[in-house]
Motif scaffolding. Sequence first.
Motif, PDB file in Angstrom:
ATOM      1  N   ARG A 117       0.801  -1.218   0.000  1.00 47.71           N
ATOM      2  CA  ARG A 117       0.000   0.000   0.000  1.00 47.71           C
ATOM      3  C   ARG A 117       0.845   1.285   0.000  1.00 47.71           C
ATOM      4  O   ARG A 117       0.528   2.233  -0.742  1.00 47.71           O
ATOM      5  CB  ARG A 117      -0.963  -0.019   1.186  1.00 47.71           C
ATOM      6  CG  ARG A 117      -2.031   1.064   1.120  1.00 47.71           C
ATOM      7  CD  ARG A 117      -3.012   0.876   2.269  1.00 47.71           C
ATOM      8  NE  ARG A 117      -3.707  -0.398   2.183  1.00 47.71           N
ATOM      9  CZ  ARG A 117      -4.775  -0.607   1.431  1.00 47.71           C
ATOM     10  NH1 ARG A 117      -5.259   0.388   0.693  1.00 47.71           N
ATOM     11  NH2 ARG A 117      -5.347  -1.789   1.396  1.00 47.71           N
ATOM     12  N   GLU A 121       0.481   4.235  -2.806  1.00 48.47           N
ATOM     13  CA  GLU A 121       0.135   5.624  -2.486  1.00 48.47           C
ATOM     14  C   GLU A 121       1.188   6.594  -3.006  1.00 48.47           C
ATOM     15  O   GLU A 121       0.867   7.720  -3.403  1.00 48.47           O
ATOM     16  CB  GLU A 121      -0.014   5.769  -0.972  1.00 48.47           C
ATOM     17  CG  GLU A 121      -1.234   5.025  -0.408  1.00 48.47           C
ATOM     18  CD  GLU A 121      -1.308   5.121   1.099  1.00 48.47           C
ATOM     19  OE1 GLU A 121      -0.331   5.641   1.704  1.00 48.47           O
ATOM     20  OE2 GLU A 121      -2.315   4.668   1.682  1.00 48.47           O
ATOM     21  N   HIS A 122       2.447   6.142  -3.035  1.00 47.66           N
ATOM     22  CA  HIS A 122       3.505   7.010  -3.562  1.00 47.66           C
ATOM     23  C   HIS A 122       3.276   7.304  -5.044  1.00 47.66           C
ATOM     24  O   HIS A 122       3.554   8.416  -5.514  1.00 47.66           O
ATOM     25  CB  HIS A 122       4.866   6.338  -3.352  1.00 47.66           C
ATOM     26  CG  HIS A 122       6.002   7.107  -3.957  1.00 47.66           C
ATOM     27  ND1 HIS A 122       6.511   8.272  -3.398  1.00 47.66           N
ATOM     28  CD2 HIS A 122       6.739   6.879  -5.097  1.00 47.66           C
ATOM     29  CE1 HIS A 122       7.493   8.726  -4.145  1.00 47.66           C
ATOM     30  NE2 HIS A 122       7.656   7.890  -5.182  1.00 47.66           N
ATOM     31  N   PHE A 123       2.772   6.325  -5.791  1.00 45.25           N
ATOM     32  CA  PHE A 123       2.503   6.518  -7.209  1.00 45.25           C
ATOM     33  C   PHE A 123       1.043   6.907  -7.477  1.00 45.25           C
ATOM     34  O   PHE A 123       0.589   6.861  -8.621  1.00 45.25           O
ATOM     35  CB  PHE A 123       2.835   5.223  -7.977  1.00 45.25           C
ATOM     36  CG  PHE A 123       4.307   4.938  -8.062  1.00 45.25           C
ATOM     37  CD1 PHE A 123       5.092   5.583  -9.004  1.00 45.25           C
ATOM     38  CD2 PHE A 123       4.906   4.035  -7.199  1.00 45.25           C
ATOM     39  CE1 PHE A 123       6.459   5.321  -9.088  1.00 45.25           C
ATOM     40  CE2 PHE A 123       6.269   3.774  -7.272  1.00 45.25           C
ATOM     41  CZ  PHE A 123       7.047   4.416  -8.225  1.00 45.25           C
ATOM     42  N   HIS A 124       0.322   7.256  -6.405  1.00 38.85           N
ATOM     43  CA  HIS A 124      -1.060   7.731  -6.502  1.00 38.85           C
ATOM     44  C   HIS A 124      -1.966   6.680  -7.152  1.00 38.85           C
ATOM     45  O   HIS A 124      -2.815   7.001  -7.993  1.00 38.85           O
ATOM     46  CB  HIS A 124      -1.134   9.044  -7.304  1.00 38.85           C
ATOM     47  CG  HIS A 124      -0.237  10.119  -6.767  1.00 38.85           C
ATOM     48  ND1 HIS A 124      -0.487  10.803  -5.587  1.00 38.85           N
ATOM     49  CD2 HIS A 124       0.952  10.598  -7.245  1.00 38.85           C
ATOM     50  CE1 HIS A 124       0.484  11.672  -5.361  1.00 38.85           C
ATOM     51  NE2 HIS A 124       1.379  11.574  -6.353  1.00 38.85           N
ATOM     52  N   TYR A 125      -1.786   5.435  -6.734  1.00 35.65           N
ATOM     53  CA  TYR A 125      -2.620   4.342  -7.246  1.00 35.65           C
ATOM     54  C   TYR A 125      -3.549   3.890  -6.135  1.00 35.65           C
ATOM     55  O   TYR A 125      -3.119   3.517  -5.045  1.00 35.65           O
ATOM     56  CB  TYR A 125      -1.739   3.170  -7.712  1.00 35.65           C
ATOM     57  CG  TYR A 125      -2.502   2.062  -8.381  1.00 35.65           C
ATOM     58  CD1 TYR A 125      -2.901   2.179  -9.708  1.00 35.65           C
ATOM     59  CD2 TYR A 125      -2.840   0.896  -7.687  1.00 35.65           C
ATOM     60  CE1 TYR A 125      -3.616   1.166 -10.338  1.00 35.65           C
ATOM     61  CE2 TYR A 125      -3.545  -0.119  -8.301  1.00 35.65           C
ATOM     62  CZ  TYR A 125      -3.933   0.029  -9.618  1.00 35.65           C
ATOM     63  OH  TYR A 125      -4.640  -0.987 -10.233  1.00 35.65           O
ATOM     64  N   ASP A 126      -4.850   3.920  -6.396  1.00 31.56           N
ATOM     65  CA  ASP A 126      -5.858   3.594  -5.399  1.00 31.56           C
ATOM     66  C   ASP A 126      -6.122   2.091  -5.399  1.00 31.56           C
ATOM     67  O   ASP A 126      -6.830   1.571  -6.262  1.00 31.56           O
ATOM     68  CB  ASP A 126      -7.152   4.365  -5.700  1.00 31.56           C
ATOM     69  CG  ASP A 126      -8.163   4.221  -4.573  1.00 31.56           C
ATOM     70  OD1 ASP A 126      -7.846   3.551  -3.564  1.00 31.56           O
ATOM     71  OD2 ASP A 126      -9.271   4.794  -4.696  1.00 31.56           O
ATOM     72  N   SER A 130      -9.165  -0.534  -7.256  1.00 35.29           N
ATOM     73  CA  SER A 130      -8.480  -1.097  -8.419  1.00 35.29           C
ATOM     74  C   SER A 130      -9.310  -2.239  -9.016  1.00 35.29           C
ATOM     75  O   SER A 130      -9.736  -3.151  -8.283  1.00 35.29           O
ATOM     76  CB  SER A 130      -7.101  -1.619  -8.013  1.00 35.29           C
ATOM     77  OG  SER A 130      -6.524  -2.356  -9.062  1.00 35.29           O
TER      78      SER A 130
END
Length: 272
Positions: A117, A121-126, A130
Amino acid sequence: MDWNRRACARRGHETYAPDEPALRARLHATTPVGEAWRCLRCGDYVLGEVKGRGPAGDAPVVMRGRALRDVLILRFLSIERAARGVLILLAAYAVWRFSNSQDSVRRLFEDDLTAFRPVAEHFHYDLDHSPIVDSIRKTFDYKRSTLIWVAIGMVVYAVVEIVEAVGLWYLKRWAEYLTVVATAAFLPLEGYEMREHVSWFKVGTLVLNILAVVYIIVAKRLFGVRGGAEAFERERHSESLLEIDEAIHPGPPRQPWEEQVHTTKPPSARTT
């Protein structure tokens, strides 16, 4: 490409000595370095002992020309079917193993998802929304009996693919029918999957299966197309060099120096 000579280069020449004197004379030649027999596939004269003898009607039907090209295509389809069958068997085994340890796999997945996780979050992926994660979580809710039936269905499908592969490799006509019927039966399902999600792999698979169905039906004259099985057998036999020679009656046999003779050592001199 000369398919006849390509096949002879790989498999060797096919020679035959018929009992009929006139036909035997047209397939035989005497050279300064020994006897030569005409290859039933490529038509060239080949030095050495003849491979077979007997009546012309018992001569082997040697595939020539377009038939050899068809063999290459069918063997390619055979390899593709075999590879697909093995992959489906592996997937069926994975589903069966998953059905026996569904809860432990769920816990392992959630633990790994929690560890991943911060990176997401660092790559702004939820991760919570998903589609991939949602699809995986849905599989954890399937009943064990459902997963077992899915695995059984995959095994049956894989067996059909492998049977197709074996039959196509040995050029069996029943395998061509089986391939057409089985492939055509799954085309609507593949089209439905295209509506759900389009990918280059799915598009390529769908196009390959459509081309395979059309090619086999037309080229092999299945289901009565282009005259059916009888026309296919007549075409196959009509390409036999023995039958061509019997039909055209070219007259007296040619002299050996008028034909191309294959030999590892060219003769030092030729006589006329």
